[in-house]
Design an enzyme around this catalytic site. Structure first.
Site, PDB file in Angstrom:
ATOM      1  N   ASP A  66       0.818  -1.202   0.000  1.00 18.52           N
ATOM      2  CA  ASP A  66       0.000   0.000   0.000  1.00 18.52           C
ATOM      3  C   ASP A  66       0.862   1.266   0.000  1.00 18.52           C
ATOM      4  O   ASP A  66       1.930   1.305   0.601  1.00 18.52           O
ATOM      5  CB  ASP A  66      -0.896  -0.008   1.241  1.00 18.52           C
ATOM      6  CG  ASP A  66      -1.863   1.142   1.276  1.00 18.52           C
ATOM      7  OD1 ASP A  66      -2.733   1.205   0.394  1.00 18.52           O
ATOM      8  OD2 ASP A  66      -1.737   1.996   2.177  1.00 18.52           O
TER       9      ASP A  66
ATOM     10  N   GLU B  87       0.955  -0.635  -5.165  1.00 15.13           N
ATOM     11  CA  GLU B  87      -0.003   0.448  -5.397  1.00 15.13           C
ATOM     12  C   GLU B  87       0.836   1.718  -5.522  1.00 15.13           C
ATOM     13  O   GLU B  87       1.179   2.364  -4.532  1.00 15.13           O
ATOM     14  CB  GLU B  87      -1.004   0.580  -4.248  1.00 15.13           C
ATOM     15  CG  GLU B  87      -2.053   1.645  -4.536  1.00 15.13           C
ATOM     16  CD  GLU B  87      -2.597   2.329  -3.294  1.00 15.13           C
ATOM     17  OE1 GLU B  87      -3.682   2.927  -3.390  1.00 15.13           O
ATOM     18  OE2 GLU B  87      -1.946   2.303  -2.243  1.00 15.13           O
TER      19      GLU B  87
END
Length: 832
Positions: free
Chosen positions: A501, A554
């Protein structure tokens, strides 16, 4: 990601702050202590043998004619010293002390006593326990609230002298320190027999300490934390914690009524690691570390390496050992057979607490694998499962990096869920959050009184978007904590991939910062060189240790080489970050913007659907329709589409088939597979009632779900859709410039050259005899998927018969076909 409100537990800079021990939660307060207000809690020996009566209700018994002493009380006045050993009546059956072996005074020195009382002793084992002294072996025990302590060894039994403040000592005329001995600890109404925690050698080896010091311990979870084990023939738990700035560390838990005074840990040299083996403490015990900061104040902290935690809002760590027996050997053996970028990879993103609210890991194992397998997804991606205090963060603000959230069950329960998914043929990815952590004062923030896991420079530590702290990737022990954590999930929980993330926030020193709020790197640039090195090390380690696992970034910028190998340098001089896949955020934003426009205006945005092919092969991409796109006012996927309900569903179906045919892997968030109209909420999850047969529009939602099932089925069966996802030879435009018609047509090619023709038509009109150029070596084309089919809720405008090419050049090709294009639909054809 979602911003998290600042926790009420966020520490405030206040020099008058009370010690953490005075701020215990109800779960940490000894229940017995509530029955006798004002009395000190008695030590409850973990597994110690009770030889007479129950443990008193949490108080130190008063001696006749005296006030009860507490650790840290003033020194005894002359004449107040208790009676010498041997003057008390012997217990029935204890037998006399053999002649010549009576205990004599061998007390700890004043400095050692004070440091133990203050919780600042680095070497309690050097003071407590058994040690050679002139004339024999000296025994010292630190047992706050005890009435007396007796040593039992080699047939000898000697009561130690009470030196006050919980200290007991004595000397036995032995030739050597005994290999083992036990203590009889007397409290009011009871005598407890137990091992002495301070007779044991360190339970952590030199190699472990060396690797920790080097920041290279790839199985760090086996060295730090709470480890139930047998040590020197005795069952117990080894507690270890990295706290290099601490003046002292004690372990507190249910086994000592959350008073760690009598359980100081020893410092293992320059490693910064503190260790204590506590006999008879086993699985299920709650604990924390009572840390004395450099300024002398104290803080009670959860274990950063805890493998199990209490369910929030409780914050204690729990001693844990796994007993799960894996049954996924077949899956694990075959998952590395084919590189992920050359394999079908269709992902269903799930927020476990809200997928079916109220279900535990084991209950989810009875439903989720069957549902995902029925829809044909190859993998699930779990939003963060690591423990987090605030449910509204969706798991993206982690405090327990090594523990699955206890909201849904135990670590073994989570393993059971992964096991069940594997046995259903479904891989498991999980979101992993090494970018930052929250400021909760019982967790990682200033863990030992100074910045430790976070950077010491606030300009590098403070995350401007989320009010959290960023890790200090330049510190080798912190980098080791995170790299080992990545391998931990893959090895201990059989996770098949990590979606990392907020990578962009890690890579740039000026991320969300204004000029003057950030410090350039050593070359004057904005790149976070420490974060780059960390990501490269993490990826290299995970891939080396876990064949078949994939890491996914990401990353929302144009950073060069996210999915390039770490040993291959790019134009900027950096080696690749080493990820296997990267989310294509550009495709997602552009394509969603295109379909949000009314069809009459789409011709002006035609390039938003074609631009992705300009850079499609610069990285190995995933096309994500994730949770971030269906919350916070962004609307659900079907609700982004313009027009009435029929047109919105038609646009959604056409868009999904365009997505599945486009180069790259696919990810779809839960609820979007059946056209949920409302935004996702973690409080109640997907609107499953839309699929209830008694609901009038159930067929509309079921039709979209049937399409997703068929998309996955055809996708798996057609290598042209995945075999050359990262190879430009696997794609060719037929027409990418038919803006006035809102038409996109392209070919996908398998490794053996077999083509698949995909045609998307984002206009509400039916186009008859629409001519498209095609290869002249295919005798006929057969429609294998049409999103306008009636069973999906469409108007059933199809091409039921094989379509044969005509020798009419079109779109730069020698042959062409004429198709009927349904309104707002995508059609797939393959050679008949």
């Amino acid at each position: 990601m979602t911003p998290r409100p600042r926790s009420e537990d966020t520490p405030k800079k206040n020099s008058a702050k009370k010690p953490a021990a005075e701020k215990r939660t109800p779960a940490e307060r000894p229940t017995a202590g509530r029955k006798a207000a004002g009395k000190a809690p008695a030590e409850r020996p973990a597994g110690g043998r009770e030889t007479a009566g129950p443990v008193p209700a949490g108080s130190r018994p008063e001696k006749p004619g005296s006030r009860p002493e507490k650790p840290g009380s003033r020194p005894e006045e002359p004449g107040s010293r208790p009676e010498e050993p041997g003057s008390r009546p012997e217990e029935p059956g204890s037998g006399p002390v053999p002649a010549g072996s009576g205990a004599v005074h061998a007390a700890a020195g004043p400095a050692d006593r004070q440091r133990l009382l203050d919780g600042t002793h680095h070497d309690p084992h050097g003071v407590l326990g058994a040690h050679p002294v002139p004339g024999g072996v000296g025994f010292r025990a630190f047992r706050p609230y005890a009435l007396g302590v007796t040593v039992v060894t080699d047939g000898l039994r000697a009561e130690l002298r009470d030196d006050g403040d919980g200290f007991f000592s004595g000397m036995l005329p032995l030739r050597a320190v005994p290999d083992s001995y036990r203590l009889l600890v007397a409290y009011e109404g009871t005598v407890l027999e137990t091992e002495d925690a301070y007779r044991f050698l360190p339970a952590l080896g030199e190699l472990d300490l060396h690797l920790i010091g080097e920041g290279r311990h790839e199985e760090l979870w086996r060295a730090l934390g709470a480890e139930p084990m047998e040590h020197q023939g005795v069952a117990g738990t080894r507690f270890t914690v990295w706290a290099p700035n601490a003046r002292g560390v004690r372990v507190a838990g249910g086994f000592n009524f959350w008073d760690g005074t009598g359980h100081p840990m020893r410092s293992l040299g320059s490693s910064g690691v503190w260790e204590l083996f506590v006999p008879a403490v086993g699985e299920g015990e709650l604990y924390k570390f009572d840390i004395t900061r450099p300024d002398g104040s104290r803080t009670l902290r959860a274990d950063p390496m805890a493998r199990r935690t209490e369910a929030p809002p409780a914050t204690s760590s729990i001693v844990h050992a796994s007993h799960h027996e894996w049954r996924d050997a077949e899956w694990m053996a075959k998952r590395a057979e084919r590189p992920v970028h050359e394999a079908p990879f269709s992902v269903y993103e799930v927020h476990l607490p809200s997928w079916r609210p109220g279900l535990t890991y084991r209950q989810l194992a009875d439903q989720l694998p069957a549902y995902v397998a029925d829809l044909g997804f190859t993998h699930v991606e779990l939003m963060p499962v690591a423990e987090h205090p605030f449910g509204g963060s969706w798991g993206y603000q982690v405090t327990g990096f090594y523990a699955p959230t206890a909201r849904l069950g135990t670590p073994d329960d989570f393993k059971h869920l992964v096991d069940s998914l594997h046995r259903a043929g479904v891989g498991v990815l999980m979101d992993w959050v090494p970018a930052h952590f929250p400021r909760d004062e019982w967790a990682l923030a200033e863990f030992d009184g100074r910045p430790l896991y976070e950077h010491a420079d606030p300009r590098r530590a403070d995350h401007p978007d989320w009010g959290t702290l960023e890790f200090d990737y330049g510190r080798r022990e912190v980098r080791n904590f995170l790299v080992a954590n990545a391998t931990y999930w893959c090895e201990e929980f059989h996770i098949d991939g990590l979606r990392v993330d907020a990578v962009a926030s890690m890579l740039y020193l000026d991320y969300s910062r204004e000029p003057g709020q950030w410090v350039p790197n050593e070359h004057g640039g904005r790149e976070n060189l420490d974060a780059v090195a960390f990501l490269q090390e993490m990826n290299a380690t995970v891939y080396r240790r876990n064949p078949g696992v994939v890491t996914v970034a990401e990353e929302s910028t144009a950073w060069d080489g996210v999915t390039r190998a770490t040993h291959h340098s790019g134009p900027g001089g950096f080696g690749g970050l080493g990820f296997g896949l990267k989310w294509n955020m550009g495709w997602m934003h552009d394509s969603l913007d295109y379909v949000s426009h009314d069809p009459v205006h789409r011709k002006y945005h035609h390039d938003e659907m074609t631009f992705s092919m300009v850079y499609a092969y610069s990285e190995n991409y995933v096309l994500p329709i994730s949770h971030d796109e269906v919350v916070h006012g962004k609307r659900s996927l079907v609700s982004k589409m313009p027009g009435d309900w029929w047109r919105r569903r038609a646009d959604l179906r056409a868009y999904l088939a365009f997505m599945w045919a486009h180069p790259g892997k696919q990810l779809l968030f839960m609820g979007q597979e059946f056209a949920q109209g409302a935004e996702w909420s973690e409080a109640h999850g997907p609107d499953w009632w839309l699929l209830d047969p008694s609901y009038g529009a159930e067929a509309d939602h079921r039709g979209v779900r049937d399409l997703v099932r068929d998309l996955n089925a055809v996708y798996r069966d057609e290598p042209a859709l995945w075999e050359r996802d990262t190879d430009p030879s696997g794609f060719a435009w037929i027409t990418g410039d038919s803006a006035d018609d809102n038409v996109f047509a392209f070919l996908r090619h398998a490794a053996d050259g077999t083509p698949l023709l995909a045609v998307s038509h984002f206009s509400p009109a039916v186009r008859h005899d629409y001519r498209l150029g095609v290869p002249d070596d295919v005798p006929a084309w057969h429609e294998i998927l049409n999103t306008d089919t009636a069973r999906y809720g469409g108007g059933d405008v199809t091409n039921p018969d094989p379509v044969k090419p005509e020798p009419t050049p079109w779109h730069g090709r020698a042959a062409s076909i004429r198709l009927t294009l349904p309104p707002l639909a995508t059609v797939w054809l393959r050679p008949a």
